[in-house]
Design a protein around this motif. Sequence first.
Motif, PDB file in Angstrom:
ATOM      1  N   GLY A 163      35.859  43.126  41.666  1.00 30.55           N
ATOM      2  CA  GLY A 163      35.036  41.955  41.384  1.00 30.55           C
ATOM      3  C   GLY A 163      35.635  41.066  40.315  1.00 30.55           C
ATOM      4  O   GLY A 163      36.820  40.738  40.353  1.00 30.55           O
ATOM      5  N   ASP A 164      34.788  40.711  39.336  1.00 29.07           N
ATOM      6  CA  ASP A 164      35.187  39.760  38.299  1.00 29.07           C
ATOM      7  C   ASP A 164      35.961  40.479  37.190  1.00 29.07           C
ATOM      8  O   ASP A 164      35.421  40.788  36.130  1.00 29.07           O
ATOM      9  N   ILE A 165      37.237  40.724  37.458  1.00 31.32           N
ATOM     10  CA  ILE A 165      38.071  41.439  36.484  1.00 31.32           C
ATOM     11  C   ILE A 165      38.370  40.528  35.292  1.00 31.32           C
ATOM     12  O   ILE A 165      38.371  40.955  34.140  1.00 31.32           O
ATOM     13  N   ALA A 166      38.602  39.250  35.596  1.00 30.46           N
ATOM     14  CA  ALA A 166      39.094  38.321  34.569  1.00 30.46           C
ATOM     15  C   ALA A 166      38.176  38.227  33.354  1.00 30.46           C
ATOM     16  O   ALA A 166      38.643  38.131  32.229  1.00 30.46           O
ATOM     17  N   HIS A 167      36.857  38.244  33.585  1.00 30.91           N
ATOM     18  CA  HIS A 167      35.940  38.037  32.468  1.00 30.91           C
ATOM     19  C   HIS A 167      35.355  39.337  31.939  1.00 30.91           C
ATOM     20  O   HIS A 167      34.424  39.308  31.140  1.00 30.91           O
ATOM     21  N   SER A 168      35.846  40.470  32.418  1.00 32.69           N
ATOM     22  CA  SER A 168      35.153  41.729  32.147  1.00 32.69           C
ATOM     23  C   SER A 168      35.829  42.601  31.095  1.00 32.69           C
ATOM     24  O   SER A 168      36.946  43.084  31.278  1.00 32.69           O
ATOM     25  N   ARG A 169      35.097  42.830  29.998  1.00 28.30           N
ATOM     26  CA  ARG A 169      35.591  43.767  28.966  1.00 28.30           C
ATOM     27  C   ARG A 169      35.496  45.203  29.479  1.00 28.30           C
ATOM     28  O   ARG A 169      36.249  46.074  29.059  1.00 28.30           O
ATOM     29  N   VAL A 170      34.558  45.443  30.401  1.00 25.10           N
ATOM     30  CA  VAL A 170      34.428  46.782  30.987  1.00 25.10           C
ATOM     31  C   VAL A 170      35.705  47.110  31.768  1.00 25.10           C
ATOM     32  O   VAL A 170      36.264  48.208  31.657  1.00 25.10           O
ATOM     33  N   ARG A 186      43.406  50.569  40.937  1.00 21.83           N
ATOM     34  CA  ARG A 186      43.557  49.399  41.810  1.00 21.83           C
ATOM     35  C   ARG A 186      42.525  48.365  41.386  1.00 21.83           C
ATOM     36  O   ARG A 186      41.374  48.728  41.147  1.00 21.83           O
ATOM     37  N   LEU A 187      42.926  47.121  41.327  1.00 24.27           N
ATOM     38  CA  LEU A 187      41.982  46.049  41.040  1.00 24.27           C
ATOM     39  C   LEU A 187      41.783  45.257  42.323  1.00 24.27           C
ATOM     40  O   LEU A 187      42.756  44.879  42.983  1.00 24.27           O
ATOM     41  N   ILE A 188      40.530  45.023  42.687  1.00 23.87           N
ATOM     42  CA  ILE A 188      40.245  44.271  43.915  1.00 23.87           C
ATOM     43  C   ILE A 188      39.335  43.096  43.583  1.00 23.87           C
ATOM     44  O   ILE A 188      38.288  43.282  42.932  1.00 23.87           O
ATOM     45  N   GLY A 189      39.711  41.911  44.028  1.00 21.67           N
ATOM     46  CA  GLY A 189      38.863  40.742  43.799  1.00 21.67           C
ATOM     47  C   GLY A 189      39.594  39.494  44.242  1.00 21.67           C
ATOM     48  O   GLY A 189      40.783  39.541  44.581  1.00 21.67           O
ATOM     49  N   PRO A 190      38.889  38.346  44.207  1.00 23.50           N
ATOM     50  CA  PRO A 190      39.559  37.092  44.567  1.00 23.50           C
ATOM     51  C   PRO A 190      40.601  36.734  43.507  1.00 23.50           C
ATOM     52  O   PRO A 190      40.413  37.064  42.333  1.00 23.50           O
ATOM     53  N   PRO A 191      41.684  36.060  43.895  1.00 19.91           N
ATOM     54  CA  PRO A 191      42.732  35.707  42.924  1.00 19.91           C
ATOM     55  C   PRO A 191      42.174  34.933  41.730  1.00 19.91           C
ATOM     56  O   PRO A 191      42.667  35.074  40.617  1.00 19.91           O
ATOM     57  N   THR A 192      41.117  34.137  41.953  1.00 17.60           N
ATOM     58  CA  THR A 192      40.545  33.344  40.859  1.00 17.60           C
ATOM     59  C   THR A 192      39.884  34.220  39.798  1.00 17.60           C
ATOM     60  O   THR A 192      39.630  33.771  38.684  1.00 17.60           O
ATOM     61  N   GLU A 204      47.632  48.278  40.698  1.00 21.45           N
ATOM     62  CA  GLU A 204      47.901  47.612  41.971  1.00 21.45           C
ATOM     63  C   GLU A 204      46.802  46.580  42.194  1.00 21.45           C
ATOM     64  O   GLU A 204      45.640  46.858  41.894  1.00 21.45           O
ATOM     65  N   VAL A 205      47.155  45.431  42.728  1.00 16.51           N
ATOM     66  CA  VAL A 205      46.168  44.359  42.906  1.00 16.51           C
ATOM     67  C   VAL A 205      45.960  44.065  44.394  1.00 16.51           C
ATOM     68  O   VAL A 205      46.925  43.960  45.149  1.00 16.51           O
ATOM     69  N   PHE A 206      44.698  43.963  44.777  1.00 19.44           N
ATOM     70  CA  PHE A 206      44.342  43.646  46.170  1.00 19.44           C
ATOM     71  C   PHE A 206      43.345  42.489  46.186  1.00 19.44           C
ATOM     72  O   PHE A 206      42.490  42.394  45.311  1.00 19.44           O
ATOM     73  N   ASN A 207      43.445  41.638  47.197  1.00 17.66           N
ATOM     74  CA  ASN A 207      42.451  40.569  47.351  1.00 17.66           C
ATOM     75  C   ASN A 207      41.515  40.861  48.519  1.00 17.66           C
ATOM     76  O   ASN A 207      40.697  40.025  48.901  1.00 17.66           O
ATOM     77  N   MET A 229      32.111  32.065  32.463  1.00 19.98           N
ATOM     78  CA  MET A 229      32.854  31.198  33.392  1.00 19.98           C
ATOM     79  C   MET A 229      32.613  29.744  33.027  1.00 19.98           C
ATOM     80  O   MET A 229      31.495  29.366  32.739  1.00 19.98           O
ATOM     81  N   ASP A 230      33.677  28.945  33.048  1.00 20.81           N
ATOM     82  CA  ASP A 230      33.454  27.525  32.772  1.00 20.81           C
ATOM     83  C   ASP A 230      33.871  26.679  33.965  1.00 20.81           C
ATOM     84  O   ASP A 230      34.616  25.736  33.862  1.00 20.81           O
ATOM     85  N   GLY A 231      33.411  27.055  35.125  1.00 19.52           N
ATOM     86  CA  GLY A 231      33.742  26.290  36.322  1.00 19.52           C
ATOM     87  C   GLY A 231      33.426  27.109  37.549  1.00 19.52           C
ATOM     88  O   GLY A 231      32.866  28.190  37.458  1.00 19.52           O
ATOM     89  N   GLY A 232      33.805  26.594  38.714  1.00 17.13           N
ATOM     90  CA  GLY A 232      33.507  27.298  39.956  1.00 17.13           C
ATOM     91  C   GLY A 232      34.611  28.294  40.293  1.00 17.13           C
ATOM     92  O   GLY A 232      35.688  27.915  40.732  1.00 17.13           O
ATOM     93  N   PHE A 233      34.348  29.556  40.075  1.00 17.53           N
ATOM     94  CA  PHE A 233      35.351  30.573  40.381  1.00 17.53           C
ATOM     95  C   PHE A 233      35.189  31.146  41.785  1.00 17.53           C
ATOM     96  O   PHE A 233      36.089  31.766  42.311  1.00 17.53           O
TER      97      PHE A 233
END
Length: 319
Positions: A163-170, A186-192, A204-207, A229-233
Amino acid sequence: MTYSHPHLLGIEPLAPPEITAILDLADQYADLNRRDVKHADALAGLTQINMFFENSTRTQASFELAGKRLGADVMSMAMQASSIKKGETLIDTALTLNAMHPDLLVVRHPHSGAVDLLSEKVNCAVLNAGDGRHEHPTQALLDALTIRRAKGRLHRLSIAICGDIAHSRVARSNIMLLGKMENRVRLIGPPTLMPSGIEHFGVEVFNNMEEGLKDVDVVMMLRLQRERMDGGFIPSEREYYHRYGLDAEKLSHAKEDAIVMHPGPMNRGVEIDGELADDINRSVIQEQVEMGVAVRMAAMDLLARNLRARRQAKPEVAV
Ligand code: ASP
């Protein structure tokens, strides 16, 4: 080796045996917490102050309960109602509280690094209860304990964080902890929603969920952190659920006995199907909450031992 640090600010500085020391003690506290009488005296006579500058349900409640079960005097500050509103800085608030001689300060703050900064200004043990998108060490530890109890080990497992890896401290704290204990992450989520510099994380990264979940032992779902988030991710929640929301069909790509985790708060129908979240044969979400109390008891117990040892060695700085 036991836990040697004065604070618990993140997973990054911890050595694997220190992680194991916390989990072993937490296992004992998990047993205590299932008894009728749940009291121990590891923190008797000590004062614990909880300062949450960001909303929290589970973390604040479990730190409070953990302190009370170990005999501390626990005070939870209502930070929204405090002088912060009148413009007092984090450091001034900390110094004011420090003058009241707390022994343990539990701090959550929206800014990454704020808790580290604070720990340099006070002379008690500081526990990071989540700072911005940086770290949430007790969450990663409670996740580790939950995995270890469910799987019987905490190494050589294949674990998907989704999911939302980018904003997650967890996610950050878990990536570090699970990597240190020699698991495949493995990290799975949208590239954004992938953080920059992801290639240095040793993951390893998966979309695509179907590919990423193939044969994993553990599936950890994350909330969309809209407040960071400061926009449409993402195009829409519906579309997001369709591609990345965990349901029985997507889970069928994981191992047959794979467990499902979520740190909460959960958005049913956004990142996870509500029925699956409640399925006690797959979901360990309630166990995560239970282990949260035990891990926080263990962490505060170990920090208090170090604090007492430091004060004995240097009585002139005793407070
Ligand atoms: N409760 C976790 C945290 O504080 C996860 C979340 O909020 O989504 O980071």
